[in-house]
Structure formats: structure tokens, C-alpha cells
Write a protein that holds these residues in place. Structure first.
Motif, mmCIF file in Angstrom:
data_model
loop_
_atom_site.group_PDB
_atom_site.id
_atom_site.type_symbol
_atom_site.label_atom_id
_atom_site.label_comp_id
_atom_site.label_asym_id
_atom_site.label_seq_id
_atom_site.Cartn_x
_atom_site.Cartn_y
_atom_site.Cartn_z
ATOM 1 N N LEU A 97 -19.688 30.171 -4.966
ATOM 2 C CA LEU A 97 -20.206 31.517 -4.741
ATOM 3 C C LEU A 97 -19.615 32.530 -5.719
ATOM 4 O O LEU A 97 -20.269 33.501 -6.085
ATOM 5 C CB LEU A 97 -19.921 31.955 -3.303
ATOM 6 C CG LEU A 97 -20.717 31.225 -2.214
ATOM 7 C CD1 LEU A 97 -20.176 31.592 -0.834
ATOM 8 C CD2 LEU A 97 -22.203 31.563 -2.311
ATOM 9 N N ALA A 98 -18.369 32.296 -6.138
ATOM 10 C CA ALA A 98 -17.684 33.234 -7.033
ATOM 11 C C ALA A 98 -17.978 32.962 -8.509
ATOM 12 O O ALA A 98 -17.566 33.740 -9.372
ATOM 13 C CB ALA A 98 -16.179 33.184 -6.787
ATOM 14 N N GLY A 99 -18.661 31.876 -8.814
ATOM 15 C CA GLY A 99 -18.944 31.563 -10.213
ATOM 16 C C GLY A 99 -17.710 31.134 -10.984
ATOM 17 O O GLY A 99 -17.561 31.445 -12.175
ATOM 18 N N VAL A 100 -16.810 30.411 -10.325
ATOM 19 C CA VAL A 100 -15.555 29.968 -10.939
ATOM 20 C C VAL A 100 -15.830 28.825 -11.921
ATOM 21 O O VAL A 100 -16.648 27.947 -11.655
ATOM 22 C CB VAL A 100 -14.578 29.496 -9.829
ATOM 23 C CG1 VAL A 100 -13.394 28.735 -10.407
ATOM 24 C CG2 VAL A 100 -14.123 30.692 -9.009
ATOM 25 N N LYS A 101 -15.120 28.837 -13.040
ATOM 26 C CA LYS A 101 -15.327 27.802 -14.059
ATOM 27 C C LYS A 101 -14.578 26.506 -13.723
ATOM 28 O O LYS A 101 -15.091 25.405 -13.944
ATOM 29 C CB LYS A 101 -14.889 28.323 -15.431
ATOM 30 C CG LYS A 101 -15.743 29.476 -15.963
ATOM 31 C CD LYS A 101 -15.273 29.899 -17.338
ATOM 32 C CE LYS A 101 -16.146 31.028 -17.904
ATOM 33 N NZ LYS A 101 -16.008 32.278 -17.117
#
Length: 278
Positions: free
Chosen positions: A233-237
Motif C-alpha cells: 500500500l505504501a509503494g515500498v521498494k
């Protein structure tokens, strides 16, 4: 930034055979320059800080270099390694100890460390350790700093018995988020998701499996499934899972890691000694 794990276990150290691939030491993570020179930022001082201290004693320090220790909270597994941190006994070392957050409820930060160093518990007092200590209670959620580079450190309180804080470190547009000892509840905490937004690296605790989690409601921890949902959801890599349960051996964690990677490719259970460059 270079991030290195020195302690990955939650609750209590584990020394048995079959637990050492992922590590038996309690929580400690170090952040330093890619060159491994200059200032060092340490998150938590579980038993893993002993190995970090030995490593730091082998590298050169300039007189202006600092060691900064930031704490998520002060439960025993995040504090118990401090008396065995070698640089704390070196008079040439400067160590800043900080706790951050607008809603901190700590009357005296220094006393937390002095208490565990009293003669009842340990033979060397805090005052006799040797290093130059500064204790900083920062009742604010953001600190701007300059150490050759300008960066910011943000703190955010989340759900854990007694309270705990996540940290978001931003340097040169690179984002590292450290979030351990967090309980989401029946649904994800949206503030944790927002705090981890677009992170290059998220370290999120995952003490329990999804099947175990319902048995430990109220204990202040997460499952790996929740950590992955936060990352997605946070767009973490990249996501590293830590605070491994002391009952989970290497074989068990290895199997859980495969399940996680099927859901989120750049997901790893942290191993002591792992280094991540961002």
C-alpha cells in the motif's frame, strides 16, 4: 546510506543450534555512510549491539564523529546490549542517545540507562563507562541534521504496550523507514502505511505468522502478512522483516520467507550481517 543488521531476534536472545542463520541476537540496526566512515546512527541496543561495537572499534574515527543511538522504546530486548557496547568504554567516543516524539512520556532519559548499570545489575556504573554521553529527549516528531549531508529524522508513535516509535530517515531523497514492535489490530494502521510511503527500504517487524497472530492479540506485534500489506500500500521498494520470534528456527523462517516472496518479490527475512545499500 548503508543499513546493516546486527540483531534480528525479538523478545529474548536465542543461542541454540538451528537459529543462527537468521540470528539469535536481539534488535540492533546501524545506518552509516557507504564508506563506513563518519557518524553512525544506531536503532535500538539489543544484544546485537555488542558485535556492532566490536566493528566500530576497528574503524577510524575523527574527533568530530558521533555515534547516535535512537530508540524505538525501552523494553528489555531493545536495551539489554548497551552495557556490552565497547565504544561506550572509550573516552575518545562521543555518543548521543535520543528519544523522539511529541507525545513522549519519559521524565528522565538518562535514568533509564543509569538504572540498569547500578551495582545490583552490573559492575560498571554509567558514570564510569568512559565515553562522553549526551542524552536528548526531543519532544517533537522531526529533527533536521547535517553531517556532511542534510537529512531529516521523523518519529511516529504506534500501538505497542507502553508505546513504541517508528523512524523515517531521509537523506539525499533516499528514504529508510524503521518500524518495529507495532500492532495493527484487525485492520492495518493507516498512519503506519503513510509513514512508510515510497520508502526505498522498509524494515518492519513480523514476529508472527498470519496463523499465529490471533493467539497474540494485545502483545504488540505484527504478522509478515501485515508487513507485506503495508509495503504494498505504501509503494515500498524493498522490505526486510525482523524481530523474529524466539520459537522460530532457521528452517521455519526460510519456509516463511518463500511464502512472503511469492506475494512481494523484494521481501526478505533479515539475517544478522545483512547489508542494504540505498
Amino acid at each position: 546510506m548503508l543499513i546493516k543488521f546486527f540483531g534480528t531476534r525479538g523478545s529474548i536472545p536465542v543461542c541454540e543450534v538451528g537459529f543462527q542463520e537468521f540470528g539469535g541476537n536481539t534488535t540492533c540496526v546501524a545506518v552509516m555512510d557507504d564508506s563506513k566512515q563518519g557518524d553512525v546512527l544506531i536503532f535500538d541496543a539489543g544484544t546485537g549491539i555488542r558485535a556492532l561495537g566490536k566493528e566500530l572499534m576497528q574503524r577510524p574515527f575523527n574527533p568530530e564523529d558521533k555515534i547516535v543511538m535512537a530508540f524505538s522504546h525501552f523494553h528489555w530486548d531493545h536495551l539489554q546490549g548497551f552495557p556490552f557496547f565497547a565504544p561506550a568504554y572509550d573516552p575518545s567516543k562521543k555518543i548521543d542517545i535520543i528519544a523522539m516524539g511529541e507525545d513522549l512520556d519519559i521524565p528522565d532519559l538518562k535514568s533509564i540507562f543509569a538504572k540498569q548499570m547500578e551495582s545490583t545489575f552490573f559492575p560498571v556504573s554509567l558514570e564510569n563507562m568512559g565515553a562522553h554521553f549526551n542524552f536528548h529527549l526531543k519532544k517533537k516528531n522531526e529533527e533536521i541534521f547535517t553531517t556532511g549531508k542534510t537529512g531529516s529524522l521523523l518519529a511516529k508513535r504506534h500501538s505497542h504496550p507502553g508505546g513504541a516509535y517508528g523512524y523515517r530517515l531521509v537523506v539525499d531523497d533516499k528514504v529508510f523507514v524503521y518500524c518495529t514492535d507495532v500492532e495493527h489490530g484487525e485492520t492495518l494502521d493507516p498512519e503506519v502505511v503513510e509513514f512508510a510511503k515510497n520508502a526505498d527500504l522498509l524494515i518492519h517487524e513480523a514476529q508472527y505468522t498470519p496463523e499465529e497472530l490471533p493467539k497474540f492479540r494485545g502483545w504488540g506485534h505484527s504478522s509478515w502478512e501485515q508487513a507485506i500489506e503495508v509495503a504494498q500500500l505504501a509503494g515500498v521498494k524493498k522490505l526486510y522483516l525482523t524481530h523474529h520470534d524466539p520459537e522460530h528456527n532457521d528452517e521455519f523462517i526460510r519456509a516463511e520467507e518463500k511464502k512472503c516472496q511469492a506475494l512481494f518479490k523484494n521481501c526478505f527475512f533479515a539475517r544478522e550481517g545483512d547489508e542494504i545499500k540505498i
